[in-house]
Design an enzyme around this catalytic site. Structure first.
Site, short mmCIF file in Angstrom:
data_model
loop_
_atom_site.label_atom_id
_atom_site.label_comp_id
_atom_site.label_asym_id
_atom_site.label_seq_id
_atom_site.Cartn_x
_atom_site.Cartn_y
_atom_site.Cartn_z
N GLU A 119 -26.06 -15.64 89.67
CA GLU A 119 -27.31 -14.92 89.92
C GLU A 119 -28.46 -15.88 89.66
O GLU A 119 -28.55 -16.50 88.60
CB GLU A 119 -27.40 -13.68 89.03
CG GLU A 119 -28.66 -12.89 89.28
CD GLU A 119 -28.50 -11.39 88.99
OE1 GLU A 119 -27.38 -10.94 88.69
OE2 GLU A 119 -29.52 -10.68 89.08
N ARG A 120 -29.32 -16.02 90.66
CA ARG A 120 -30.46 -16.94 90.58
C ARG A 120 -30.02 -18.38 90.32
O ARG A 120 -30.67 -19.11 89.56
CB ARG A 120 -31.45 -16.50 89.50
CG ARG A 120 -31.85 -15.05 89.55
CD ARG A 120 -32.45 -14.67 90.86
NE ARG A 120 -32.75 -13.24 90.93
CZ ARG A 120 -33.22 -12.66 92.03
NH1 ARG A 120 -33.39 -13.36 93.15
NH2 ARG A 120 -33.49 -11.38 92.04
N GLU A 244 -32.85 -2.38 84.85
CA GLU A 244 -32.46 -2.66 86.22
C GLU A 244 -31.08 -2.07 86.54
O GLU A 244 -30.18 -2.76 87.00
CB GLU A 244 -32.51 -4.17 86.50
CG GLU A 244 -33.92 -4.73 86.29
CD GLU A 244 -34.07 -6.22 86.62
OE1 GLU A 244 -33.08 -6.96 86.50
OE2 GLU A 244 -35.19 -6.60 87.00
N ASP A 323 -41.83 -11.33 83.90
CA ASP A 323 -40.52 -11.84 84.22
C ASP A 323 -40.58 -13.30 84.67
O ASP A 323 -40.51 -13.57 85.86
CB ASP A 323 -39.92 -10.97 85.34
CG ASP A 323 -38.49 -11.35 85.66
OD1 ASP A 323 -37.89 -12.09 84.87
OD2 ASP A 323 -37.98 -10.91 86.71
N GLU A 351 -36.17 -19.53 89.35
CA GLU A 351 -36.23 -18.34 90.20
C GLU A 351 -37.61 -18.14 90.84
O GLU A 351 -37.72 -17.95 92.04
CB GLU A 351 -35.86 -17.10 89.37
CG GLU A 351 -36.00 -15.81 90.15
CD GLU A 351 -35.58 -14.58 89.35
OE1 GLU A 351 -35.14 -14.72 88.20
OE2 GLU A 351 -35.68 -13.47 89.92
O1 GCW Z 1 -35.92 -11.81 86.99
C1 GCW Z 1 -34.96 -10.85 87.03
C2 GCW Z 1 -34.00 -11.38 88.02
C3 GCW Z 1 -32.66 -10.74 87.91
C4 GCW Z 1 -32.18 -10.86 86.47
C5 GCW Z 1 -33.19 -10.19 85.56
C6 GCW Z 1 -32.83 -10.31 84.08
C7 GCW Z 1 -29.99 -11.09 85.55
O2 GCW Z 1 -34.55 -11.23 89.30
O3 GCW Z 1 -31.80 -11.39 88.80
O4 GCW Z 1 -30.90 -10.33 86.28
O5 GCW Z 1 -34.44 -10.80 85.73
O6 GCW Z 1 -33.38 -11.19 83.43
O7 GCW Z 1 -32.04 -9.54 83.60
#
Ligand code: GCW
Length: 617
Positions: A119-120, A244, A323, A351
C-alpha cells in the site's frame, strides 16, 4: 534468484562484502563490518570491542591514533561500529563520549500485503511477501537488517496496518515463518512487530470481538501466548482500528482505551507493547457540512482518554492532523496527552510528496517538526517504509536518503538536516567535493521546491484523488474525506480559528494565538488556518494571489534548475540514468502543477499575474 540488488547498496557503498550467513549476534556483525571496512593490514587501523551488556543500545568510541575501541551493549557495539564507519567514510570527526538513542523505539512500518503488493509503495513489490506467503531471498533480508542497523532502526513492522488477510498472519502454520524471518534480522538488533486486525476473533469463530467480553480477552491472551512462543522477542502488535473502515471497539460501544488495554494486557506477560494508531476520523463526511473539521478529529477523540491507557500502550500519532501532507501544523494531540506514552509517525513512502519520482528530501521538514514538539513529549518514533523489491530498494536512488535520515533523526532528533544529507551523499557516492555539494544543495532545497509548485500556503489536498500524484484542485472538494479548500470567487482556505471550526483552540495558548491571527500565522500555514480574499496583503506586501502565482512559477523553474544540476553529476551510471529519467517526469509534473493551480485561481479571482507570465484560461 535475481541478485541484481546486491550491487545496489543504498548508503552502504563502502562495505564491499555481504554479511555472511552464520554471524550470530550484533557483536559478530560489528566485528565483521569493521574488519572488512578498516582493512587493518592496509590502513594500520584497528578496532577492539569491549562488550558491556548494561549499556544495551548505547556505545562509546575511544581513539588512540589508529586504534579504536568500541565499548557498548548489544546491539550498542554494532551501532558504534556503523557510526565509526560512517564518520571515517565521510572524513567526519569520530563521535566520542557515550552515545545513546533518543527514542528507545525506532520503528519502520511496512505496509506490505501478503499478496505481494505494498500500500502506497513506490519501489516495486514486497521484499518478503508474494501470493499469500513469505517469499524472499534470505541474503536480501540480511542486507536489509544491515541497512536498518547501520542507522539504528530497531523494530520492523512486517505487514500493512490495513490487515486484509488477517487469518494468514497469526495462524499456526505461518508463525514458524515469522520466526525464520525474525531470526535473520536478530543479529542486527532488529525485532519484528506485527499489525493485527481487531476483529480477528470473529474470523476464528467467536461470536464477537467486543473487548469487554471475557471470551475475546481470553482468545487474545491465547493468541499472544502462541505468537510469543514462536517469536520470543517480538516487539508487539500494531493496530489501526475504527479508521477508514477497519474494525474496532466502537462497533461494540467501547472506547479505544478499552480496546487497546484489552490487547495490551494480552501481550504484557511477554514484554510486548501495543501500538495503537491515532489516525482516526470520519471518512464519510458530507462536504456540505462545514462544522465538522477533520483535523480536529484525533484530539477530540483521544484527549479525554489521557490517563486511561495501560502502561504498555503507545499511541502513535501522525505528525500533522491530516495525513502526511507536504505542509501541516504539528498535530495538537502531541501537546495534549501528558499521561499517555506517545509515538510520532512519519511517512518515508512519498504518497503525497512525489511518489519517489519527484525529489523530496525530508530532513528539513523533520527539523521543523522536531523543533515544535515530537521531541520532549514523545518516546517512540515510527515511519512508513519507502522500501520495495526494486534493485535499488527505494525506486528513486536518492529516496534511500530518507530512510537513512530517518534512522539518524530517530537516534538524535537534534540532527542537522544539511549534515545528515551530506553524510548520506558521502556514504553513498564517491564524488569530488564540488560535485557532492551540488547534490547536497539539490537535495536540501527539494522539499521547499516541491511545496512551492504543489498546494499553496498550507492548503493541502489538491492532489488527484486515490493515486495522490499530480494536481487536482477540486478533486477532493465534494468528496467524503473531510479535505476541503472551499475555494470560490471570493477567496480560499478554511477558517479554523474560534470564529470558524475552532481547530486552532486545540493548541496551547501561545501557539493558538500565533496561528489564530492572520498577521502572525506563518505564511506557509496561512490558508490552513484562515479563509482569505485573493487581495489579502501578506507580510511581504504581496497579495495572496500574487504569492500563489509566484510560488508556482518559481517552483516549476526551480525543478528545471535541479534537472540542470543533476545532469552534470558523475554518478554511477544506473543511478544517474534513473535519477535523470525521474527528473524528467518531475519537471513535467511541476509544470502541470504550476499551470493547473494558477489557472484554477486565475479563473476564480479574475486577477492577472503582475509579472505578465503565461496563465492558461
Ligand atoms: O494516507 C492514508 C493512506 C492509506 C493508509 C492510511 C493510514 C494504510 O492513503 O493508504 O492506509 O493513510 O495511514 O492508515
Amino acid at each position: 534468484m535475481d541478485r541484481a540488488w546486491e550491487s545496489r547498496k543504498a548508503w552502504l557503498a563502502a562495505l564491499s562484502a555481504p554479511v555472511p550467513e552464520g554471524v550470530n549476534n550484533p557483536l559478530e556483525v560489528a566485528a565483521f563490518e569493521t574488519e572488512t571496512y578498516l582493512d587493518a593490514a592496509r590502513t594500520g587501523r584497528s578496532v577492539r570491542f569491549v562488550p558491556y551488556p548494561a549499556m544495551k543500545e548505547s556505545y562509546e568510541i575511544c581513539r588512540q591514533g589508529n586504534d579504536f575501541q568500541i565499548k557498548g551493549g548489544q546491539p550498542g557495539v554494532l551501532y558504534g561500529a556503523y557510526a565509526l564507519i560512517r564518520a571515517l567514510q565521510a572524513g567526519e570527526e569520530i563521535p566520542v563520549g557515550v552515545q545513546k538513542p533518543y527514542y528507545p523505539l525506532r520503528m519502520l512500518n511496512c505496509w506490505d500485503n501478503m499478496d505481494g503488493t505494498i500500500e502506497r509503495g513506490y519501489a516495486g513489490r514486497s521484499i518478503w511477501f508474494e501470493q499469500g506467503r513469505f517469499d524472499y531471498d534470505p541474503a536480501r533480508i540480511r542486507q536489509l537488517g544491515r541497512m536498518l542497523a547501520s542507522v539504528g532502526i530497531n523494530v520492523l513492522c512486517l505487514n500493512n496496518v490495513n490487515v486484509h488477510q488477517p487469518a494468514q498472519h497469526l495462524t499456526d502454520d505461518l508463525l514458524p515463518e515469522v520466526e525464520r524471518f525474525a531470526a535473520i534480522l536478530r543479529p542486527f538488533g532488529v525485532r519484528l512487530m506485527l499489525s493485527i486486525d481487531f476483529s480477528q476473533p470473529l474470523q476464528q469463530g467467536l461470536p464477537t470481538a467486543d473487548p469487554e467480553d471475557e471470551r475475546v480477552a481470553a482468545w487474545w491472551r491465547q493468541r499472544a501466548k502462541e505468537v510469543w512462543r514462536a517469536v520470543p522477542d517480538l516487539a508487539g502488535f500494531l493496530v489501526k482500528a475504527d479508521s477508514e473502515h477497519r474494525p474496532g471497539p466502537n462497533a461494540y460501544g467501547r472506547t479505544h482505551a478499552q480496546g487497546a488495554n484489552m490487547l495490551a494486557r494480552a501481550v504484557k506477560p511477554f514484554g510486548g507493547v501495543l501500538v495503537w494508531r491515532a489516525f482516526v476520523y470520519n471518512c464519510m463526511q458530507d462536504w456540505r457540512d462545514t462544522k465538522t473539521d477533520r483535523p480536529r478529529a484525533a484530539y477530540d477523540l483521544y484527549r479525554p482518554m489521557d490517563g486511561q491507557f495501560d502502561d504498555n500502550v503507545i499511541l502513535q500519532i501522525k505528525y500533522g492532523p491530516f495525513d502526511f501532507q507536504v505542509r501541516e501544523p504539528v498535530s495538537p494531540l502531541l501537546y495534549a496527552m501528558p499521561k499517555t506514552r506517545l509515538a510520532i509517525e512519519f511517512q518515508l513512502a512519498q504518497e503525497y510528496t512525489g511518489h519517489q519520482i519527484d525529489l523530496y528530501a525530508m530532513p528539513p521538514m523533520w527539523r521543523e517538526i522536531m523543533d515544535q514538539t515530537g521531541k520532549q513529549r514523545v518516546e517512540a518514533i515510527a515511519a512508513v517504509s519507502n522500501l520495495g523489491r526494486d534493485d535499488n530498494w527505494t525506486g528513486h536512488p536518492f529516496a534511500a536518503l530518507n530512510l537513512f535520515a530517518f534512522g539518524l533523526f530517530a537516534w538524535n532528533p537534534d540532527a542537522d538536516p544539511e549534515r545528515v544529507i551530506r553524510l548520506w551523499c558521502q556514504n553513498t557516492y564517491d564524488l569530488p567535493a564540488e560535485e557532492r555539494e551540488k547534490l547536497v544543495s539539490v537535495l536540501l532545497r527539494s522539499r521547499a521546491i516541491y511545496e512551492k509548485y504543489t498546494a499553496p500556503l498550507g492548503l493541502c489536498w489538491m492532489v488527484r484523488p486515490d493515486g495522490h500524484y499530480g494536481p487536482s484542485p477540486y478533486g477532493y472538494e465534494f468528496q467524503a474525506w473531510g479535505t476541503y479548500n472551499r475555494a470560490d470567487c471570493r477567496g480560499v482556505g478554511v477558517d479554523r480559528t474560534a470564529g470558524g471550526t475552532g481547530y486552532a483552540d486545540q493548541y496551547p495558548p501561545e501557539i493558538r494565538d500565533r496561528y489564530a491571527d492572520s498577521k502572525t500565522c506563518p505564511d506557509e500555514l496561512l490558508l490552513f488556518f484562515h479563509r482569505l480574499p485573493y487581495d489579502f496583503v501578506m507580510r511581504d506586501e504581496r497579495t495572496l494571489i500574487q504569492r500563489i502565482y509566484d510560488d508556482h512559477f518559481e517552483g516549476a523553474e526551480a525543478a528545471e534548475e535541479m534537472q540542470e544540476a543533476l545532469r552534470g553529476l558523475p554518478l554511477p551510471p544506473e543511478d544517474r540514468q534513473e535519477a535523470l529519467t525521474r527528473m524528467e517526469m518531475q519537471v513535467r509534473n511541476a509544470r502541470e502543477w504550476r499551470d493547473v493551480i494558477n489557472t484554477f485561481f486565475h479563473r476564480f479571482s479574475g486577477i492577472d499575474d503582475k509579472k505578465g507570465r503565461r496563465i492558461y484560461d
